[in-house]
Motif scaffolding. Structure first.
Motif, mmCIF file in Angstrom:
data_model
loop_
_atom_site.group_PDB
_atom_site.id
_atom_site.type_symbol
_atom_site.label_atom_id
_atom_site.label_comp_id
_atom_site.label_asym_id
_atom_site.label_seq_id
_atom_site.Cartn_x
_atom_site.Cartn_y
_atom_site.Cartn_z
ATOM 1 N N MET A 79 0.682 -1.295 0.017
ATOM 2 C CA MET A 79 0.077 -0.113 0.025
ATOM 3 C C MET A 79 0.849 1.081 -0.066
ATOM 4 N N GLY A 80 0.545 2.072 -0.987
ATOM 5 C CA GLY A 80 1.502 3.508 -0.935
ATOM 6 C C GLY A 80 2.972 3.136 -1.097
ATOM 7 N N ASP A 81 3.390 3.836 -0.227
ATOM 8 C CA ASP A 81 4.944 3.502 -0.178
ATOM 9 C C ASP A 81 5.536 2.695 0.956
ATOM 10 N N GLY A 82 4.699 1.425 1.319
ATOM 11 C CA GLY A 82 4.796 0.752 2.478
ATOM 12 C C GLY A 82 5.870 -0.427 2.183
ATOM 13 N N SER A 83 6.808 -0.214 1.366
ATOM 14 C CA SER A 83 7.717 -1.711 1.152
ATOM 15 C C SER A 83 8.441 -2.093 2.460
ATOM 16 N N GLU A 84 8.825 -1.180 3.043
ATOM 17 C CA GLU A 84 9.567 -1.650 4.435
ATOM 18 C C GLU A 84 8.399 -2.302 5.281
ATOM 19 N N GLY A 85 7.138 -2.012 5.459
ATOM 20 C CA GLY A 85 6.483 -2.721 6.033
ATOM 21 C C GLY A 85 5.865 -4.063 5.743
ATOM 22 N N LEU A 86 5.684 -3.966 4.314
ATOM 23 C CA LEU A 86 5.434 -5.298 3.554
ATOM 24 C C LEU A 86 6.465 -6.537 3.772
ATOM 25 N N ALA A 87 7.746 -5.931 4.126
ATOM 26 C CA ALA A 87 8.643 -6.628 4.256
ATOM 27 C C ALA A 87 8.817 -7.408 5.778
ATOM 28 N N LYS A 88 8.537 -6.499 6.632
ATOM 29 C CA LYS A 88 8.310 -6.781 8.068
ATOM 30 C C LYS A 88 7.183 -7.762 8.241
ATOM 31 N N GLY A 89 6.046 -7.493 7.847
ATOM 32 C CA GLY A 89 4.858 -8.343 7.900
ATOM 33 C C GLY A 89 5.293 -9.851 7.409
ATOM 34 N N LYS A 90 5.777 -9.860 6.157
ATOM 35 C CA LYS A 90 6.172 -11.072 5.722
ATOM 36 C C LYS A 90 6.987 -11.945 6.596
ATOM 37 N N LYS A 91 8.056 -11.023 7.236
ATOM 38 C CA LYS A 91 9.276 -11.828 7.953
ATOM 39 C C LYS A 91 8.464 -12.155 9.233
ATOM 40 N N VAL A 92 7.566 -11.301 9.816
ATOM 41 C CA VAL A 92 7.052 -11.919 11.038
ATOM 42 C C VAL A 92 6.272 -13.020 10.868
ATOM 43 N N ALA A 93 5.559 -13.063 9.692
ATOM 44 C CA ALA A 93 4.891 -14.325 9.341
ATOM 45 C C ALA A 93 5.633 -15.615 9.263
ATOM 46 N N GLU A 94 6.690 -15.629 8.609
ATOM 47 C CA GLU A 94 7.725 -16.444 8.372
ATOM 48 C C GLU A 94 8.266 -17.213 9.765
ATOM 49 N N GLU A 95 8.667 -15.832 10.723
ATOM 50 C CA GLU A 95 9.301 -16.514 11.959
ATOM 51 C C GLU A 95 8.284 -17.019 12.952
ATOM 52 N N ASN A 96 7.033 -17.025 12.515
ATOM 53 C CA ASN A 96 6.051 -17.579 13.660
ATOM 54 C C ASN A 96 5.241 -18.770 13.044
ATOM 55 N N VAL A 97 5.438 -19.297 12.029
ATOM 56 C CA VAL A 97 5.020 -20.382 11.458
ATOM 57 C C VAL A 97 5.144 -21.595 12.198
ATOM 58 N N PRO A 98 4.406 -22.454 13.025
ATOM 59 C CA PRO A 98 4.753 -23.586 13.653
ATOM 60 C C PRO A 98 5.220 -24.786 12.749
ATOM 61 N N PRO A 99 5.995 -25.611 13.299
ATOM 62 C CA PRO A 99 6.657 -26.611 12.724
ATOM 63 C C PRO A 99 5.612 -27.681 12.179
ATOM 64 N N SER A 100 4.779 -27.919 12.945
ATOM 65 C CA SER A 100 3.590 -29.106 12.435
ATOM 66 C C SER A 100 2.212 -28.394 12.709
ATOM 67 N N GLY A 101 1.241 -28.864 11.877
ATOM 68 C CA GLY A 101 -0.153 -28.520 12.145
ATOM 69 C C GLY A 101 -0.569 -27.693 10.834
ATOM 70 N N ILE A 102 -1.768 -27.494 10.744
ATOM 71 C CA ILE A 102 -2.442 -26.551 9.910
ATOM 72 C C ILE A 102 -3.056 -25.505 10.301
ATOM 73 N N GLY A 103 -3.079 -24.174 9.930
ATOM 74 C CA GLY A 103 -3.759 -23.242 10.416
ATOM 75 C C GLY A 103 -3.606 -21.796 9.700
ATOM 76 N N MET A 104 -4.197 -20.943 9.950
ATOM 77 C CA MET A 104 -4.223 -19.551 9.666
ATOM 78 C C MET A 104 -3.782 -18.556 10.696
ATOM 79 N N MET A 105 -3.067 -17.494 10.263
ATOM 80 C CA MET A 105 -2.510 -16.436 11.122
ATOM 81 C C MET A 105 -3.020 -14.870 10.501
ATOM 82 N N LEU A 106 -3.125 -13.924 11.297
ATOM 83 C CA LEU A 106 -3.385 -12.696 11.218
ATOM 84 C C LEU A 106 -2.191 -11.975 11.481
ATOM 85 N N ILE A 107 -1.612 -11.056 10.753
ATOM 86 C CA ILE A 107 -0.335 -10.471 11.042
ATOM 87 C C ILE A 107 -0.457 -8.959 10.849
ATOM 88 N N ALA A 108 -0.019 -8.243 11.756
ATOM 89 C CA ALA A 108 0.394 -6.887 11.682
ATOM 90 C C ALA A 108 1.849 -6.707 12.061
#
Length: 140
Positions: A79-108
């Protein structure tokens, strides 16, 4: 007197049928989670009521669907000029995925997301998480 019963089926075929059914159910669960993730991600972007100074907070917000340690679907949007935020959101997602199971996560992904919600009483992610809870409750 003992009665001998001989099955007219193959145990390996039964196991295969059960495994196939389990796979179909997991695919259905993934499909439902992806649909919910996309609905909630759009809700995050549409209804969040804070002012966009840098667009980093809004760009860091999104959803993922994961299975056994892997992200199988993500919904983030620059959104807009938020490339830094986009990268942070994706990084937070990657760092918090559990090693097993199935699910969904909301991220800020921006650190100040909870601050904006708490201090200014603005909708960042909490409103969308409540919407998700209502949608899930309706499915049960």
């Amino acid at each position: 007197m003992a009665v001998l019963i001989k099955p007219k089926f193959n145990v390996s075929e039964v196991k295969k049928e059960i495994a196939d059914y389990k796979l179909k159910m997991l695919e259905k669960v993934v499909s439902i989670l992806v649909s919910l993730a996309d609905t909630i991600a759009e809700d995050l972007r549409t209804n969040a009521d804070y002012v966009n100074h840098s667009y980093n907070l809004r760009s860091s917000s999104g959803t993922i669907v994961f299975r056994d340690g892997l992200i199988i679907h993500e919904n983030f949007k620059l959104m807009g000029d938020g490339s830094e935020g986009l990268a942070k959101g994706k990084k937070v997602a990657e760092e918090n995925v559990p090693p097993s199971g199935i699910g969904m996560m909301l991220i800020a992904g921006e650190d100040y997301a909870s601050y904006v919600e708490a201090k200014d009483n603005k909708w960042v992610i909490t409103g969308s998480s409540m919407m998700l809870a209502r949608l899930l409750q309706g499915m049960v």
